[in-house]
Write an enzyme that holds these catalytic residues in place. Structure first.
Site, mmCIF file in Angstrom:
data_model
loop_
_atom_site.group_PDB
_atom_site.id
_atom_site.type_symbol
_atom_site.label_atom_id
_atom_site.label_comp_id
_atom_site.label_asym_id
_atom_site.label_seq_id
_atom_site.Cartn_x
_atom_site.Cartn_y
_atom_site.Cartn_z
ATOM 1 N N CYS A 92 -3.489 2.942 -5.359
ATOM 2 C CA CYS A 92 -2.649 2.427 -4.278
ATOM 3 C C CYS A 92 -2.066 1.067 -4.613
ATOM 4 O O CYS A 92 -2.818 0.181 -4.996
ATOM 5 C CB CYS A 92 -3.491 2.341 -3.005
ATOM 6 S SG CYS A 92 -2.634 1.675 -1.572
ATOM 7 N N TYR A 137 -2.297 -1.238 8.919
ATOM 8 C CA TYR A 137 -1.113 -1.869 8.329
ATOM 9 C C TYR A 137 -0.250 -2.546 9.385
ATOM 10 O O TYR A 137 -0.143 -2.071 10.509
ATOM 11 C CB TYR A 137 -0.240 -0.817 7.625
ATOM 12 C CG TYR A 137 -0.976 0.068 6.672
ATOM 13 C CD1 TYR A 137 -1.635 -0.442 5.553
ATOM 14 C CD2 TYR A 137 -1.025 1.443 6.883
ATOM 15 C CE1 TYR A 137 -2.305 0.387 4.677
ATOM 16 C CE2 TYR A 137 -1.693 2.285 6.011
ATOM 17 C CZ TYR A 137 -2.335 1.753 4.903
ATOM 18 O OH TYR A 137 -3.004 2.582 4.036
ATOM 19 N N HIS A 157 0.833 -1.199 0.000
ATOM 20 C CA HIS A 157 0.000 0.000 0.000
ATOM 21 C C HIS A 157 0.876 1.261 0.000
ATOM 22 O O HIS A 157 2.085 1.175 0.152
ATOM 23 C CB HIS A 157 -0.845 0.069 1.280
ATOM 24 C CG HIS A 157 -1.746 -1.090 1.471
ATOM 25 N ND1 HIS A 157 -3.044 -1.085 1.052
ATOM 26 C CD2 HIS A 157 -1.536 -2.309 2.048
ATOM 27 C CE1 HIS A 157 -3.611 -2.239 1.361
ATOM 28 N NE2 HIS A 157 -2.702 -3.001 1.967
ATOM 29 N N LYS A 198 -8.375 1.482 -7.111
ATOM 30 C CA LYS A 198 -7.543 2.526 -6.503
ATOM 31 C C LYS A 198 -6.178 2.496 -7.164
ATOM 32 O O LYS A 198 -5.751 1.471 -7.686
ATOM 33 C CB LYS A 198 -7.358 2.265 -5.003
ATOM 34 C CG LYS A 198 -8.635 2.292 -4.209
ATOM 35 C CD LYS A 198 -8.361 2.027 -2.741
ATOM 36 C CE LYS A 198 -9.664 2.114 -1.983
ATOM 37 N NZ LYS A 198 -9.571 2.941 -0.825
ATOM 38 N N HIS A 250 -2.535 -3.218 -3.470
ATOM 39 C CA HIS A 250 -3.918 -2.912 -3.130
ATOM 40 C C HIS A 250 -4.755 -2.725 -4.396
ATOM 41 O O HIS A 250 -5.920 -3.128 -4.455
ATOM 42 C CB HIS A 250 -3.932 -1.650 -2.258
ATOM 43 C CG HIS A 250 -5.269 -1.310 -1.692
ATOM 44 N ND1 HIS A 250 -5.475 -0.142 -1.005
ATOM 45 C CD2 HIS A 250 -6.461 -1.949 -1.686
ATOM 46 C CE1 HIS A 250 -6.739 -0.083 -0.616
ATOM 47 N NE2 HIS A 250 -7.350 -1.172 -1.013
#
Length: 183
Positions: free
Chosen positions: A133, A46, A10, A131, A125
């Site tokens: 990310c 995380y 991420h 996304k 991700h």
């Protein structure tokens, strides 16, 4: 210990100069505040965070399921890089992250695979959500970064844990190349 099968990468989506001059711990505390106070989670989502200088910080304990990818938290470890603001899934790693982060992420991935693998899946991700990310394609990043390996590791007279990790990373690179080729 919960079973681990995957590492998901991420980004914090922060600017490169975000919290410049602050220690890594203060940055981790701010991300934890976002997750706990702003989202109502029990902890930071995380398991590890990597600062711009390559410092690797611990977030949520690995023994606890993370909160980093909806529907994919069980069996995974979430690793986030500080940075990535304004990134796209098609950007290069170096567009938003530092060489120190690159080295630290590679070392962390190898260490985690050595501890919880071998054969952990490594993904981004953006493979599970619409996304950007982490702001780059993880498979391409892995595929382009390892030197070719031409011999059998068992035949290496200096076969060590480091050699074993190098071979495991080469296997990951080869798997990523096959995935990119559609095999």
């Amino acid at each position: 210990m919960r079973p681990i099968t995957e590492i998901i990468v991420h980004a914090t989506a922060t600017r490169a100069n975000w919290m410049d001059g602050y220690p890594t711990g203060a940055k981790v505390a701010e991300v934890k505040r976002w997750h706990v106070e702003d989202n109502g989670w029990s902890d930071i989502g995380y398991h590890f965070l990597i600062d711009r200088d390559g410092t690797v910080a611990t977030g949520r304990p690995i023994e606890r399921t993370g909160a980093h990818v909806k529907g994919h938290n069980n069996g995974s470890i979430g690793v986030s890089l500080f940075g990535g603001h304004g990134s796209a899934e098609t950007d290069a790693f170096s567009d938003h992250f530092t060489e120190a982060q690159d080295a630290a992420l590679r070392e962390l991935l190898a260490d985690l695979d050595s501890t919880y693998g071998p054969g952990l899946k490594i993904s981004g991700h953006n493979e599970y959500a619409a996304k950007a990310c982490p702001g780059f394609n993880v498979a391409k990043w892995l595929a382009g970064a390892l030197p070719p390996v031409d011999a059998d590791p068992a035949a290496d007279p200096d076969y060590t844990a480091a050699t074993k990790l190098r071979w495991r990373l080469a296997e990951i690179r080869d798997t990523a190349n096959r995935a990119l080729a559609g095999e």
